[in-house]
Design a protein around this motif. Structure first.
Motif, PDB file in Angstrom:
ATOM      1  N   ARG A   1       0.835  -1.219   0.000  1.00 39.61           N
ATOM      2  CA  ARG A   1       0.000   0.000   0.000  1.00 39.61           C
ATOM      3  C   ARG A   1       0.863   1.262   0.000  1.00 39.61           C
ATOM      4  O   ARG A   1       0.616   2.200  -0.745  1.00 39.61           O
ATOM      5  CB  ARG A   1      -0.887   0.044   1.246  1.00 39.61           C
ATOM      6  N   ILE A   2       1.854   1.289   0.875  1.00 39.11           N
ATOM      7  CA  ILE A   2       2.689   2.474   1.060  1.00 39.11           C
ATOM      8  C   ILE A   2       3.604   2.719  -0.140  1.00 39.11           C
ATOM      9  O   ILE A   2       3.684   3.829  -0.653  1.00 39.11           O
ATOM     10  CB  ILE A   2       3.521   2.341   2.358  1.00 39.11           C
ATOM     11  N   ASP A   3       4.309   1.654  -0.560  1.00 38.42           N
ATOM     12  CA  ASP A   3       5.294   1.770  -1.634  1.00 38.42           C
ATOM     13  C   ASP A   3       4.736   1.373  -3.000  1.00 38.42           C
ATOM     14  O   ASP A   3       5.372   1.631  -4.015  1.00 38.42           O
ATOM     15  CB  ASP A   3       6.508   0.877  -1.337  1.00 38.42           C
ATOM     16  N   GLY A   4       3.609   0.690  -2.991  1.00 39.62           N
ATOM     17  CA  GLY A   4       3.049   0.174  -4.232  1.00 39.62           C
ATOM     18  C   GLY A   4       3.576  -1.207  -4.586  1.00 39.62           C
ATOM     19  O   GLY A   4       3.241  -1.770  -5.618  1.00 39.62           O
ATOM     20  N   TYR A   5       4.411  -1.781  -3.723  1.00 42.18           N
ATOM     21  CA  TYR A   5       4.971  -3.115  -3.936  1.00 42.18           C
ATOM     22  C   TYR A   5       5.407  -3.685  -2.589  1.00 42.18           C
ATOM     23  O   TYR A   5       5.595  -2.954  -1.621  1.00 42.18           O
ATOM     24  CB  TYR A   5       6.159  -3.077  -4.906  1.00 42.18           C
ATOM     25  N   ASP A   6       5.581  -4.993  -2.544  1.00 34.59           N
ATOM     26  CA  ASP A   6       6.044  -5.662  -1.332  1.00 34.59           C
ATOM     27  C   ASP A   6       7.554  -5.738  -1.301  1.00 34.59           C
ATOM     28  O   ASP A   6       8.205  -5.795  -2.351  1.00 34.59           O
ATOM     29  CB  ASP A   6       5.474  -7.092  -1.266  1.00 34.59           C
ATOM     30  N   THR A   7       8.113  -5.773  -0.099  1.00 33.12           N
ATOM     31  CA  THR A   7       9.545  -5.950   0.106  1.00 33.12           C
ATOM     32  C   THR A   7       9.741  -7.081   1.105  1.00 33.12           C
ATOM     33  O   THR A   7       9.227  -7.008   2.232  1.00 33.12           O
ATOM     34  CB  THR A   7      10.187  -4.657   0.659  1.00 33.12           C
ATOM     35  N   LEU A   8      10.463  -8.096   0.709  1.00 33.35           N
ATOM     36  CA  LEU A   8      10.740  -9.240   1.565  1.00 33.35           C
ATOM     37  C   LEU A   8      11.692  -8.827   2.686  1.00 33.35           C
ATOM     38  O   LEU A   8      12.650  -8.084   2.456  1.00 33.35           O
ATOM     39  CB  LEU A   8      11.373 -10.357   0.724  1.00 33.35           C
TER      40      LEU A   8
ATOM     41  N   LYS B   1      -3.803 -11.568  -6.450  1.00 31.97           N
ATOM     42  CA  LYS B   1      -2.917 -11.787  -7.594  1.00 31.97           C
ATOM     43  C   LYS B   1      -1.567 -11.111  -7.364  1.00 31.97           C
ATOM     44  O   LYS B   1      -0.511 -11.717  -7.573  1.00 31.97           O
ATOM     45  CB  LYS B   1      -3.561 -11.268  -8.884  1.00 31.97           C
ATOM     46  N   GLN B   2      -1.585  -9.859  -6.914  1.00 34.26           N
ATOM     47  CA  GLN B   2      -0.357  -9.111  -6.636  1.00 34.26           C
ATOM     48  C   GLN B   2       0.462  -9.827  -5.551  1.00 34.26           C
ATOM     49  O   GLN B   2       1.681  -9.971  -5.667  1.00 34.26           O
ATOM     50  CB  GLN B   2      -0.713  -7.697  -6.192  1.00 34.26           C
ATOM     51  N   THR B   3      -0.211 -10.279  -4.496  1.00 35.20           N
ATOM     52  CA  THR B   3       0.457 -10.962  -3.387  1.00 35.20           C
ATOM     53  C   THR B   3       1.103 -12.259  -3.855  1.00 35.20           C
ATOM     54  O   THR B   3       2.276 -12.533  -3.569  1.00 35.20           O
ATOM     55  CB  THR B   3      -0.559 -11.260  -2.268  1.00 35.20           C
ATOM     56  N   GLU B   4       0.365 -13.055  -4.599  1.00 34.89           N
ATOM     57  CA  GLU B   4       0.863 -14.350  -5.047  1.00 34.89           C
ATOM     58  C   GLU B   4       1.990 -14.203  -6.062  1.00 34.89           C
ATOM     59  O   GLU B   4       2.952 -14.987  -6.044  1.00 34.89           O
ATOM     60  CB  GLU B   4      -0.307 -15.184  -5.565  1.00 34.89           C
ATOM     61  N   GLU B   5       1.932 -13.188  -6.915  1.00 32.05           N
ATOM     62  CA  GLU B   5       3.033 -12.926  -7.857  1.00 32.05           C
ATOM     63  C   GLU B   5       4.293 -12.519  -7.101  1.00 32.05           C
ATOM     64  O   GLU B   5       5.399 -12.936  -7.454  1.00 32.05           O
ATOM     65  CB  GLU B   5       2.630 -11.850  -8.865  1.00 32.05           C
ATOM     66  N   PHE B   6       4.138 -11.690  -6.059  1.00 36.55           N
ATOM     67  CA  PHE B   6       5.280 -11.291  -5.236  1.00 36.55           C
ATOM     68  C   PHE B   6       5.929 -12.511  -4.588  1.00 36.55           C
ATOM     69  O   PHE B   6       7.156 -12.661  -4.608  1.00 36.55           O
ATOM     70  CB  PHE B   6       4.842 -10.281  -4.170  1.00 36.55           C
ATOM     71  N   LEU B   7       5.120 -13.384  -3.994  1.00 37.58           N
ATOM     72  CA  LEU B   7       5.662 -14.567  -3.325  1.00 37.58           C
ATOM     73  C   LEU B   7       6.398 -15.464  -4.324  1.00 37.58           C
ATOM     74  O   LEU B   7       7.500 -15.947  -4.039  1.00 37.58           O
ATOM     75  CB  LEU B   7       4.550 -15.340  -2.617  1.00 37.58           C
ATOM     76  N   LYS B   8       5.819 -15.673  -5.485  1.00 32.40           N
ATOM     77  CA  LYS B   8       6.444 -16.507  -6.516  1.00 32.40           C
ATOM     78  C   LYS B   8       7.770 -15.890  -6.971  1.00 32.40           C
ATOM     79  O   LYS B   8       8.792 -16.569  -7.040  1.00 32.40           O
ATOM     80  CB  LYS B   8       5.505 -16.680  -7.707  1.00 32.40           C
TER      81      LYS B   8
ATOM     82  N   SER C   1       9.644 -13.919  -5.388  1.00 33.35           N
ATOM     83  CA  SER C   1      10.594 -13.922  -4.272  1.00 33.35           C
ATOM     84  C   SER C   1      11.069 -15.316  -3.900  1.00 33.35           C
ATOM     85  O   SER C   1      11.907 -15.467  -3.008  1.00 33.35           O
ATOM     86  CB  SER C   1       9.954 -13.263  -3.043  1.00 33.35           C
ATOM     87  N   GLY C   2      10.513 -16.343  -4.547  1.00 31.28           N
ATOM     88  CA  GLY C   2      10.916 -17.717  -4.248  1.00 31.28           C
ATOM     89  C   GLY C   2      10.363 -18.239  -2.942  1.00 31.28           C
ATOM     90  O   GLY C   2      10.966 -19.118  -2.320  1.00 31.28           O
ATOM     91  N   ILE C   3       9.224 -17.700  -2.524  1.00 31.98           N
ATOM     92  CA  ILE C   3       8.596 -18.134  -1.272  1.00 31.98           C
ATOM     93  C   ILE C   3       7.511 -19.151  -1.608  1.00 31.98           C
ATOM     94  O   ILE C   3       6.514 -18.814  -2.240  1.00 31.98           O
ATOM     95  CB  ILE C   3       7.983 -16.940  -0.501  1.00 31.98           C
TER      96      ILE C   3
END
Length: 125
Positions: free
Chosen positions: A29-36, A65-72, A74-76
């Motif tokens: 939300r804050i950055d527009g993307y997730d950071t591991l 969709k955004q969450t699952e793409e980030f996890l994939k 990131s190799g999680i």
């Protein structure tokens, strides 16, 4: 120094939050993307393939969709994600095996810091 938690050699189910636990809280939300968070990828890489990983989150289903793409990306690895949970406590209730083995462990981490605990298999459990 990290706390060592002794666990059995049995397969495990990992129930983990997403925001503030494996990635920056509300970064999407804050950055527009997730950071591991540092240490998260290494933790997931060492999990036995027989273990199950279930993420739990208050995130709305519209960011699935955004969450699952980030996890994939990131190799999680994970088996399931449960979205739209309440913001309050998550309470795990499980029975104790007849041997006395406690079958639930709860870890509360500092927000935006991956857990410092180390899980070590103890064959005597």
């Amino acid at each position: 120094m990290s706390e060592v938690i002794k666990v059995s050699a049995l397969g495990k189910t990992w129930l983990m939050d997403i925001d503030g636990t494996i990635c920056k809280h509300n970064g999407y939300r804050i950055d527009g993307y997730d950071t591991l968070l540092p240490g998260a990828r290494e933790f997931f890489e060492q999990l036995p393939s027989a273990d199950k990983v279930i993420f739990i989150t208050s995130r709305k289903i519209d960011v699935a969709k955004q969450t699952e793409e980030f996890l994939k990306k990131s190799g999680i690895r994970y088996d399931e994600i449960i979205y739209e949970l309440p913001y309050g406590e998550r309470i795990l209730i499980n029975d104790r095996k007849p041997s006395g083995l406690k079958t639930s462990i709860a870890i509360n981490t500092e927000r935006d810091h991956f857990m410092e605990q180390i899980f070590k298999v103890d064959d005597s459990l």
